[in-house]
Scaffold this motif. Structure first.
Motif, PDB file in Angstrom:
ATOM      1  N   VAL A 108     -67.475 123.702 -17.187  1.00  0.00           N
ATOM      2  CA  VAL A 108     -66.505 122.882 -17.922  1.00  0.00           C
ATOM      3  C   VAL A 108     -66.080 123.670 -19.155  1.00  0.00           C
ATOM      4  N   ILE A 109     -64.762 123.854 -19.324  1.00  0.00           N
ATOM      5  CA  ILE A 109     -64.214 124.635 -20.429  1.00  0.00           C
ATOM      6  C   ILE A 109     -63.483 123.693 -21.376  1.00  0.00           C
ATOM      7  N   SER A 110     -63.777 123.802 -22.671  1.00  0.00           N
ATOM      8  CA  SER A 110     -63.127 122.913 -23.643  1.00  0.00           C
ATOM      9  C   SER A 110     -63.266 123.495 -25.042  1.00  0.00           C
ATOM     10  N   ASP A 111     -62.745 122.755 -26.032  1.00  0.00           N
ATOM     11  CA  ASP A 111     -63.015 123.114 -27.424  1.00  0.00           C
ATOM     12  C   ASP A 111     -64.413 122.594 -27.775  1.00  0.00           C
ATOM     13  N   ALA A 112     -64.801 122.741 -29.044  1.00  0.00           N
ATOM     14  CA  ALA A 112     -66.182 122.416 -29.420  1.00  0.00           C
ATOM     15  C   ALA A 112     -66.332 121.019 -30.010  1.00  0.00           C
ATOM     16  N   HIS A 113     -65.427 120.121 -29.710  1.00  0.00           N
ATOM     17  CA  HIS A 113     -65.559 118.762 -30.227  1.00  0.00           C
ATOM     18  C   HIS A 113     -66.879 118.169 -29.723  1.00  0.00           C
ATOM     19  N   LYS A 114     -67.655 117.602 -30.641  1.00  0.00           N
ATOM     20  CA  LYS A 114     -68.987 117.100 -30.278  1.00  0.00           C
ATOM     21  C   LYS A 114     -68.916 116.001 -29.219  1.00  0.00           C
ATOM     22  N   GLY A 115     -67.843 115.208 -29.270  1.00  0.00           N
ATOM     23  CA  GLY A 115     -67.688 114.146 -28.283  1.00  0.00           C
ATOM     24  C   GLY A 115     -67.559 114.698 -26.877  1.00  0.00           C
ATOM     25  N   ILE A 116     -66.805 115.773 -26.725  1.00  0.00           N
ATOM     26  CA  ILE A 116     -66.644 116.396 -25.404  1.00  0.00           C
ATOM     27  C   ILE A 116     -67.968 116.988 -24.941  1.00  0.00           C
ATOM     28  N   GLN A 117     -68.642 117.724 -25.833  1.00  0.00           N
ATOM     29  CA  GLN A 117     -69.909 118.356 -25.449  1.00  0.00           C
ATOM     30  C   GLN A 117     -70.927 117.318 -24.972  1.00  0.00           C
ATOM     31  N   LYS A 118     -71.033 116.224 -25.698  1.00  0.00           N
ATOM     32  CA  LYS A 118     -71.993 115.177 -25.336  1.00  0.00           C
ATOM     33  C   LYS A 118     -71.630 114.539 -24.002  1.00  0.00           C
ATOM     34  N   VAL A 132     -74.460 116.904 -15.021  1.00  0.00           N
ATOM     35  CA  VAL A 132     -75.795 117.496 -15.085  1.00  0.00           C
ATOM     36  C   VAL A 132     -75.854 118.713 -14.157  1.00  0.00           C
ATOM     37  N   GLY A 133     -76.322 119.835 -14.693  1.00  0.00           N
ATOM     38  CA  GLY A 133     -76.403 121.055 -13.898  1.00  0.00           C
ATOM     39  C   GLY A 133     -75.227 121.992 -14.092  1.00  0.00           C
ATOM     40  N   ALA A 134     -74.133 121.474 -14.667  1.00  0.00           N
ATOM     41  CA  ALA A 134     -72.962 122.321 -14.937  1.00  0.00           C
ATOM     42  C   ALA A 134     -73.123 122.989 -16.299  1.00  0.00           C
ATOM     43  N   SER A 135     -72.460 124.116 -16.490  1.00  0.00           N
ATOM     44  CA  SER A 135     -72.486 124.820 -17.771  1.00  0.00           C
ATOM     45  C   SER A 135     -71.248 124.455 -18.579  1.00  0.00           C
ATOM     46  N   TRP A 136     -71.395 124.539 -19.902  1.00  0.00           N
ATOM     47  CA  TRP A 136     -70.257 124.305 -20.793  1.00  0.00           C
ATOM     48  C   TRP A 136     -69.800 125.629 -21.384  1.00  0.00           C
ATOM     49  N   GLN A 137     -68.508 125.900 -21.321  1.00  0.00           N
ATOM     50  CA  GLN A 137     -67.915 127.129 -21.849  1.00  0.00           C
ATOM     51  C   GLN A 137     -67.018 126.782 -23.029  1.00  0.00           C
ATOM     52  N   TYR A 138     -67.318 127.364 -24.196  1.00  0.00           N
ATOM     53  CA  TYR A 138     -66.474 127.158 -25.378  1.00  0.00           C
ATOM     54  C   TYR A 138     -65.220 128.012 -25.208  1.00  0.00           C
ATOM     55  N   HIS A 190     -62.399 130.403 -25.739  1.00  0.00           N
ATOM     56  CA  HIS A 190     -62.325 131.517 -26.674  1.00  0.00           C
ATOM     57  C   HIS A 190     -61.196 131.361 -27.688  1.00  0.00           C
ATOM     58  N   PHE A 191     -60.092 130.762 -27.257  1.00  0.00           N
ATOM     59  CA  PHE A 191     -58.978 130.557 -28.180  1.00  0.00           C
ATOM     60  C   PHE A 191     -59.388 129.617 -29.311  1.00  0.00           C
ATOM     61  N   HIS A 192     -60.036 128.498 -28.960  1.00  0.00           N
ATOM     62  CA  HIS A 192     -60.471 127.543 -29.971  1.00  0.00           C
ATOM     63  C   HIS A 192     -61.573 128.145 -30.850  1.00  0.00           C
ATOM     64  N   HIS A 193     -62.441 128.951 -30.246  1.00  0.00           N
ATOM     65  CA  HIS A 193     -63.502 129.602 -31.012  1.00  0.00           C
ATOM     66  C   HIS A 193     -62.908 130.542 -32.063  1.00  0.00           C
ATOM     67  N   SER A 194     -61.934 131.358 -31.654  1.00  0.00           N
ATOM     68  CA  SER A 194     -61.292 132.281 -32.603  1.00  0.00           C
ATOM     69  C   SER A 194     -60.618 131.518 -33.735  1.00  0.00           C
ATOM     70  N   ARG A 195     -59.957 130.433 -33.385  1.00  0.00           N
ATOM     71  CA  ARG A 195     -59.281 129.631 -34.409  1.00  0.00           C
ATOM     72  C   ARG A 195     -60.290 129.051 -35.401  1.00  0.00           C
ATOM     73  N   ALA A 196     -61.453 128.608 -34.878  1.00  0.00           N
ATOM     74  CA  ALA A 196     -62.491 128.041 -35.745  1.00  0.00           C
ATOM     75  C   ALA A 196     -63.070 129.098 -36.676  1.00  0.00           C
ATOM     76  N   VAL A 197     -63.266 130.314 -36.170  1.00  0.00           N
ATOM     77  CA  VAL A 197     -63.788 131.403 -37.001  1.00  0.00           C
ATOM     78  C   VAL A 197     -62.793 131.755 -38.098  1.00  0.00           C
TER      79      VAL A 197
END
Length: 375
Positions: A221-231, A238-244, A246-253
């Motif tokens: 699952v690919i998304s931004d880092a909003h805590k609501g989405i992550q939760k 269950v069993g899937a990975s979460w991918q932050y 990269h565009f949103h990550h760069s913007r946050a940095v």
């Protein structure tokens, strides 16, 4: 008519010239559709010919620039079918109804009143608007409730915000959108909903709805880092990975980096986007230069930036960001610009749904987005 004439007319008189440009373009689209359906050009002798031309028929199409008169080709052997009227009209009608609703509810501004006049909406009664809205709402509801019949390996989620009238106030409402990359390599818009925010409860409700319609097979699952989405992702898949993304990550940095250094750091982030070691070296450099918040952002998500690497390398570029949802968001913003603010949640979903139906039709009938049978 000479090919450049509509363009020249537009440059001379943009208002009337734009109608001519759109008319010529849509007529050209239908001629191409006629070629594909008949298997031959007009008067061409071809063993692949399936039908013969039988002239054209005038059809009108109401758009934001006024009523267009188009030349719809005709066949002798079977009816000619065109996507022009169905698809173009669907979005235009949704926009028109949004403006009409605003006008009837008394929330129009001077700009809205001008649009109403141009559209001729003052001739529409409240009952007529209600009837047309119902037709569009049924199409959108059918789209959002259809079964999900193919397994989805990659899930991309994002939200964008719009102003919506709630009683006497205007509030920001989140349009939650979910896109899937199927096991056959095609993209598909799976679902959408309107929420007060991006809290986990709203996302979990949407994910539950997708599962009820048949969603299965999700691995990433690919998304931004909003805590609501992550939760919500953690609980729902269950069993899937979460991918932050990269565009949103760069913007946050970059948020806490001074303007004078933004481009330099942006270039270094891009260079480190495929290399975990380089990303950690950049975090150390940022900390040494006094940019602790930016360094902490990199450290906080150091284990969530590289999950895409567990999948075929040919997929990496397209599964490390949510960029494919950006086209949807941009089209929604562009189309809703004349509206300014929506008169209701339902009006927002009507326009957004019609736009998503059109985009989804292109995706599921077009080329594969990913080749899935690669190492």
């Amino acid at each position: 008519m000479q090919p450049l004439e509509p363009v020249i007319n537009y440059l001379v008189d943009p208002n009337s010239g734009l109608k001519q440009v759109i008319t010529e373009f849509l007529n050209a689209v239908m001629l191409f559709e006629a070629y594909l359906q008949s298997g031959a050009l007009p008067y061409e002798r071809s063993p692949q010919r399936k039908a013969h031309r039988n002239g054209t028929r005038s059809r009108t199409l109401k758009t934001r620039v006024g009523e267009l008169t188009l030349n719809k080709p005709q066949f002798r052997e079977f009816p000619f079918e065109s996507s022009v009227f169905e698809r173009y009209c669907r979005v235009e009608q949704a926009l028109l109804m949004t403006i009409a609703e605003s006008y009837i509810q008394g929330v129009s501004t001077r700009k809205m009143e001008e649009l109403v006049k141009n559209f001729g909406l003052n001739r529409l009664s409240a009952s007529e608007v209600s009837r047309l809205c119902k037709i569009l709402d049924e199409k959108v509801e059918e789209f959002l409730k259809r079964p999900i019949e193919v397994k989805i390996r990659y899930l991309l989620v994002d939200a964008t915000y719009f102003k919506v009238r709630c009683g006497a106030q205007y509030k920001n409402r989140a349009l939650l959108v979910v896109v899937g990359i199927r096991e056959d390599g095609l993209r598909e818009i799976l679902g959408a909903s309107i929420a007060e925010s991006e809290d986990s409860g709203y996302w979990m409700t949407l994910f539950r709805n997708l599962k009820d319609r048949g969603l299965e097979g999700v691995e990433l699952v690919i998304s931004d880092a909003h805590k609501g989405i992550q939760k919500a992702v953690e609980s729902s898949f269950v069993g899937a990975s979460w991918q932050y993304c990269h565009f949103h990550h760069s913007r946050a940095v970059l948020e806490s980096i001074p303007n004078k250094d933004k481009q330099e750091i942006a270039d270094k982030l891009k260079e480190a986007s495929d290399d975990e070691m380089k990303m950690q070296e950049l975090a150390k450099e940022l900390r040494d230069r006094g940019y602790d918040p930016a360094a902490e952002t990199i450290d906080r998500f150091r284990f969530d930036l590289w999950n895409y690497k567990a999948y075929p390398k040919a997929h990496w570029k397209r599964i490390r960001t949510t960029n494919i949802i950006e086209r949807i968001n941009k089209e929604l913003k562009r189309r809703s610009r004349p509206v300014g603010a929506f008169p209701s949640d339902q009006s927002l979903m009507r326009l957004a749904g019609c736009i998503m139906i059109n985009i989804n039709e292109e995706w599921v009938t077009g080329k594969k987005y990913l080749t899935m049978d690669v190492e």
